[in-house]
Design an enzyme around this catalytic site. Structure first.
Site, PDB file in Angstrom:
ATOM      1  N   HIS A 271       0.848  -1.200   0.000  1.00 51.66           N
ATOM      2  CA  HIS A 271       0.000   0.000   0.000  1.00 51.66           C
ATOM      3  C   HIS A 271       0.874   1.236   0.000  1.00 51.66           C
ATOM      4  O   HIS A 271       1.932   1.237   0.624  1.00 51.66           O
ATOM      5  CB  HIS A 271      -0.914   0.007   1.235  1.00 51.66           C
ATOM      6  CG  HIS A 271      -2.098   0.878   1.054  1.00 51.66           C
ATOM      7  ND1 HIS A 271      -2.058   2.231   1.301  1.00 51.66           N
ATOM      8  CD2 HIS A 271      -3.340   0.601   0.608  1.00 51.66           C
ATOM      9  CE1 HIS A 271      -3.242   2.744   1.027  1.00 51.66           C
ATOM     10  NE2 HIS A 271      -4.039   1.777   0.598  1.00 51.66           N
ATOM     11  N   ASP A 322      -7.877  -5.597  -0.082  1.00 56.43           N
ATOM     12  CA  ASP A 322      -8.338  -6.498  -1.139  1.00 56.43           C
ATOM     13  C   ASP A 322      -8.011  -7.970  -0.886  1.00 56.43           C
ATOM     14  O   ASP A 322      -8.611  -8.842  -1.512  1.00 56.43           O
ATOM     15  CB  ASP A 322      -7.737  -6.073  -2.491  1.00 56.43           C
ATOM     16  CG  ASP A 322      -8.298  -4.734  -2.931  1.00 56.43           C
ATOM     17  OD1 ASP A 322      -9.515  -4.567  -2.834  1.00 56.43           O
ATOM     18  OD2 ASP A 322      -7.517  -3.860  -3.345  1.00 56.43           O
TER      19      ASP A 322
HETATM   20  N1  CMC Z   1       3.953  -7.873  -4.301  1.00 55.83           N
HETATM   21  C1  CMC Z   1       5.298  -7.895  -4.380  1.00 55.83           C
HETATM   22  N2  CMC Z   1       6.067  -6.822  -4.163  1.00 55.83           N
HETATM   23  C2  CMC Z   1       5.436  -5.672  -3.860  1.00 55.83           C
HETATM   24  C3  CMC Z   1       4.044  -5.590  -3.754  1.00 55.83           C
HETATM   25  C4  CMC Z   1       3.299  -6.737  -3.989  1.00 55.83           C
HETATM   26  N3  CMC Z   1       1.970  -6.718  -3.922  1.00 55.83           N
HETATM   27  N4  CMC Z   1       3.712  -4.329  -3.444  1.00 55.83           N
HETATM   28  C5  CMC Z   1       4.837  -3.643  -3.355  1.00 55.83           C
HETATM   29  N5  CMC Z   1       5.882  -4.445  -3.610  1.00 55.83           N
HETATM   30  C6  CMC Z   1       7.294  -4.068  -3.612  1.00 55.83           C
HETATM   31  C7  CMC Z   1       7.655  -3.430  -4.922  1.00 55.83           C
HETATM   32  O1  CMC Z   1       8.058  -4.378  -5.871  1.00 55.83           O
HETATM   33  C8  CMC Z   1       8.759  -2.503  -4.498  1.00 55.83           C
HETATM   34  O2  CMC Z   1       9.898  -3.273  -4.306  1.00 55.83           O
HETATM   35  P1  CMC Z   1      11.351  -2.709  -4.706  1.00 55.83           P
HETATM   36  O3  CMC Z   1      11.545  -1.493  -3.839  1.00 55.83           O
HETATM   37  O4  CMC Z   1      12.248  -3.838  -4.412  1.00 55.83           O
HETATM   38  O5  CMC Z   1      11.247  -2.365  -6.157  1.00 55.83           O
HETATM   39  C9  CMC Z   1       8.321  -2.021  -3.142  1.00 55.83           C
HETATM   40  O6  CMC Z   1       7.481  -3.059  -2.620  1.00 55.83           O
HETATM   41  C10 CMC Z   1       7.539  -0.720  -3.185  1.00 55.83           C
HETATM   42  O7  CMC Z   1       6.395  -0.924  -4.020  1.00 55.83           O
HETATM   43  P2  CMC Z   1       5.791   0.129  -5.022  1.00 55.83           P
HETATM   44  O8  CMC Z   1       5.076  -0.572  -6.126  1.00 55.83           O
HETATM   45  O9  CMC Z   1       6.843   1.115  -5.418  1.00 55.83           O
HETATM   46  O10 CMC Z   1       4.764   0.854  -4.079  1.00 55.83           O
HETATM   47  P3  CMC Z   1       3.642   1.855  -4.516  1.00 55.83           P
HETATM   48  O11 CMC Z   1       3.323   2.664  -3.342  1.00 55.83           O
HETATM   49  O12 CMC Z   1       4.004   2.555  -5.763  1.00 55.83           O
HETATM   50  O13 CMC Z   1       2.432   0.876  -4.907  1.00 55.83           O
HETATM   51  C11 CMC Z   1       0.665  -0.638  -4.729  1.00 55.83           C
HETATM   52  C12 CMC Z   1       1.442   0.496  -4.050  1.00 55.83           C
HETATM   53  C13 CMC Z   1      -0.622  -0.872  -3.966  1.00 55.83           C
HETATM   54  C14 CMC Z   1       0.322  -0.220  -6.169  1.00 55.83           C
HETATM   55  C15 CMC Z   1       1.548  -1.907  -4.758  1.00 55.83           C
HETATM   56  O14 CMC Z   1       1.828  -2.318  -3.441  1.00 55.83           O
HETATM   57  C16 CMC Z   1       0.891  -3.043  -5.541  1.00 55.83           C
HETATM   58  O15 CMC Z   1       1.028  -3.096  -6.764  1.00 55.83           O
HETATM   59  N6  CMC Z   1       0.190  -3.974  -4.845  1.00 55.83           N
HETATM   60  C17 CMC Z   1      -0.526  -5.035  -5.528  1.00 55.83           C
HETATM   61  C18 CMC Z   1      -1.865  -4.538  -6.063  1.00 55.83           C
HETATM   62  C19 CMC Z   1      -2.847  -4.288  -4.959  1.00 55.83           C
HETATM   63  O16 CMC Z   1      -3.044  -5.121  -4.067  1.00 55.83           O
HETATM   64  N7  CMC Z   1      -3.530  -3.144  -5.032  1.00 55.83           N
HETATM   65  C20 CMC Z   1      -4.550  -2.745  -4.037  1.00 55.83           C
HETATM   66  C21 CMC Z   1      -4.115  -1.569  -3.240  1.00 55.83           C
HETATM   67  S1  CMC Z   1      -5.055  -1.241  -1.765  1.00 55.83           S
HETATM   68  C22 CMC Z   1      -6.701  -1.047  -2.198  1.00 55.83           C
HETATM   69  C23 CMC Z   1      -6.970  -0.085  -3.288  1.00 55.83           C
HETATM   70  O17 CMC Z   1      -6.371   0.957  -3.401  1.00 55.83           O
HETATM   71  O18 CMC Z   1      -7.844  -0.396  -4.083  1.00 55.83           O
END
Ligand code: CMC
Length: 385
Positions: A271, A322
């Site tokens: 998140h 989720d």
């Molecule tokens: N699985 C594996 N690695 C992850 C995940 C995940 N679900 N989420 C974050 N990471 C890792 C990511 O690869 C990165 O690692 P590194 O620094 O080594 O490259 C680090 O954690 C930071 O992640 P980010 O993608 O830069 O974080 P963000 O704030 O840009 O993205 C997010 C947040 C929600 C888009 C992301 O965590 C994600 O894609 N999660 C999976 C999709 C998901 O469950 N979305 C629902 C979000 S909550 C409810 C809503 O908003 O609807």
């Protein structure tokens, strides 16, 4: 060059870029507060745990729209207003009947909500009437599409009962049990509002141009649909079902480790704001466990817990709203591709609350982008390119 590597460009006014608007505070709001370190979520003054224990979804709607809890008379009046708006316009029913069976439910919902601006019988500028109408009709739209694609008759809405009860009734064509109504109502409460998430930002951006609220909710649905946002709940269920298809002997820990090694994201985890367990996930996990025990789907729940522990130990990443909502909806027999629609039929309360708040203190939302391409190139005739 990486897409965001700016080193070779002349940054004349040297702006700082916050990719994804990370950390940018663009508004003040009374609608919700998130403490990402503590895992705390507050809607208009009330902790989500308090609301989960005491409120109904309709009370939460009133709270978000008015920044205070309703009196008994105000709650009854809101319930009556919602009841009076449940029936879908004929044109919307005909549209739903004309949709391809394989259409994405979120796409159908987005188009059906958009149609309301022309077929609702309300003045498009009557924000309050449109808010009640969309909140009342979205569950009916989702249920109607699901029945049509299953070759079943569309059911008329109940003339009483809560949003949760009416949705389950219109979906299944039979009176839902108390436990299912309570589960659905709690899910609606937990998904109603969540700060400046992507779809709420879209709704506020549309409000800021002084466009109408139907357009704002239509745009917000389009944003919610993506798998990084609300679409993640459907993606979680698809992932669990794919794992199940590999056989009961599958090791969920190895599954997670394998995905991480391949740099795949695990849906339902991570998140932008929470750096600890999402407080909504706590309630959903409890519900998921209880429902899984009752329905005999324990395997999926146990795998989910193993995945949760593995993500924590391997990456220190927690589950978001989720992750466990997927197995909750699965346990009450809802098709996986409807999960994001359920998110939308709850979040419409937050989107519309933010639309009104933005409109009351409006300034056009208009950030800037750093231009990183060439300037003033010579024109090349088409035959020479
Ligand atoms: N699985 C594996 N690695 C992850 C995940 C995940 N679900 N989420 C974050 N990471 C890792 C990511 O690869 C990165 O690692 P590194 O620094 O080594 O490259 C680090 O954690 C930071 O992640 P980010 O993608 O830069 O974080 P963000 O704030 O840009 O993205 C997010 C947040 C929600 C888009 C992301 O965590 C994600 O894609 N999660 C999976 C999709 C998901 O469950 N979305 C629902 C979000 S909550 C409810 C809503 O908003 O609807």
């Amino acid at each position: 060059m990486a897409p965001h590597d700016l080193s070779s460009f002349d940054l004349t006014d040297k702006p700082h870029i916050n990719l994804g608007l990370d950390g940018i505070v663009a508004f003040s709001t009374k609608k919700s507060f998130i403490d990402g370190q503590k895992g705390e979520l507050i809607y208009a003054g009330y902790n989500i745990d308090t609301l989960a224990e005491h409120a109904t979804f309709e009370e939460v709607c009133f709270l978000l729209w008015n920044d205070r809890l309703p009196t008994q008379a105000e709650l009854e009046s809101l319930q009556q207003a919602l009841l009076a708006e449940r029936t879908l316009p004929k044109a919307v029913i005909e549209f739903i009947q004309s949709c391809d069976k394989d259409a994405e439910p979120m796409g159908v919902l987005r188009s059906a909500v958009s149609m309301l601006s022309e077929h609702d019988g309300h003045d498009i500028a009557d924000t309050q009437a449109a808010t009640i109408s969309m909140t009342a009709k979205m569950p009916a739209m989702i249920a109607a599409f699901d029945r049509v694609r299953r070759g079943l008759e569309i059911i008329s809405p109940l003339s009483n009962g809560s949003t949760a009860e009416n949705f389950l009734y219109m979906l299944n064509g039979e009176a839902p049990g108390e436990a299912a109504i309570k589960t659905m109502d709690l899910c609606l409460i937990l998904h109603a509002e969540h700060g400046m998430n992507a779809s709420t930002f879209v709704a506020r951006s549309i409000a800021s141009t002084m466009s109408d609220i139907y357009s704002a909710v239509t745009g917000a649905i389009g944003s919610l649909k993506g798998p990084l946002h609300g679409g993640a709940n459907t993606a979680v269920m698809n992932m669990l079902l794919e794992m199940q298809a590999k056989g009961e002997g599958l090791d969920p820990v190895e599954e997670v480790k394998g995905k991480l090694a391949r740099k795949e994201k695990i849906m339902g985890f991570g998140h932008r704001v929470y750096k600890t367990l999402d407080p909504r996930a706590v309630h959903l996990q409890k519900m998921s466990k209880q429902l899984s025990e009752e329905t005999g789907h324990m395997k999926l729940y146990e795998w989910s817990v193993a995945m949760l522990e593995t993500m924590k130990s391997e990456k220190n990443i927690d589950a978001n709203v989720d992750f466990f909502s997927a197995t909750v909806y699965y346990s009450i027999g809802i098709q996986p591709d409807l999960y994001t629609c359920i998110f939308a039929m709850s979040r419409v309360s937050g989107w519309t609350a933010h639309f009104m708040e933005q409109s009351d203190n409006n300034r056009l939302i208009r950030p800037r982008a750093l231009y990183i391409a060439d300037k003033n190139l010579d024109w090349t005739p088409i035959e020479q390119r």
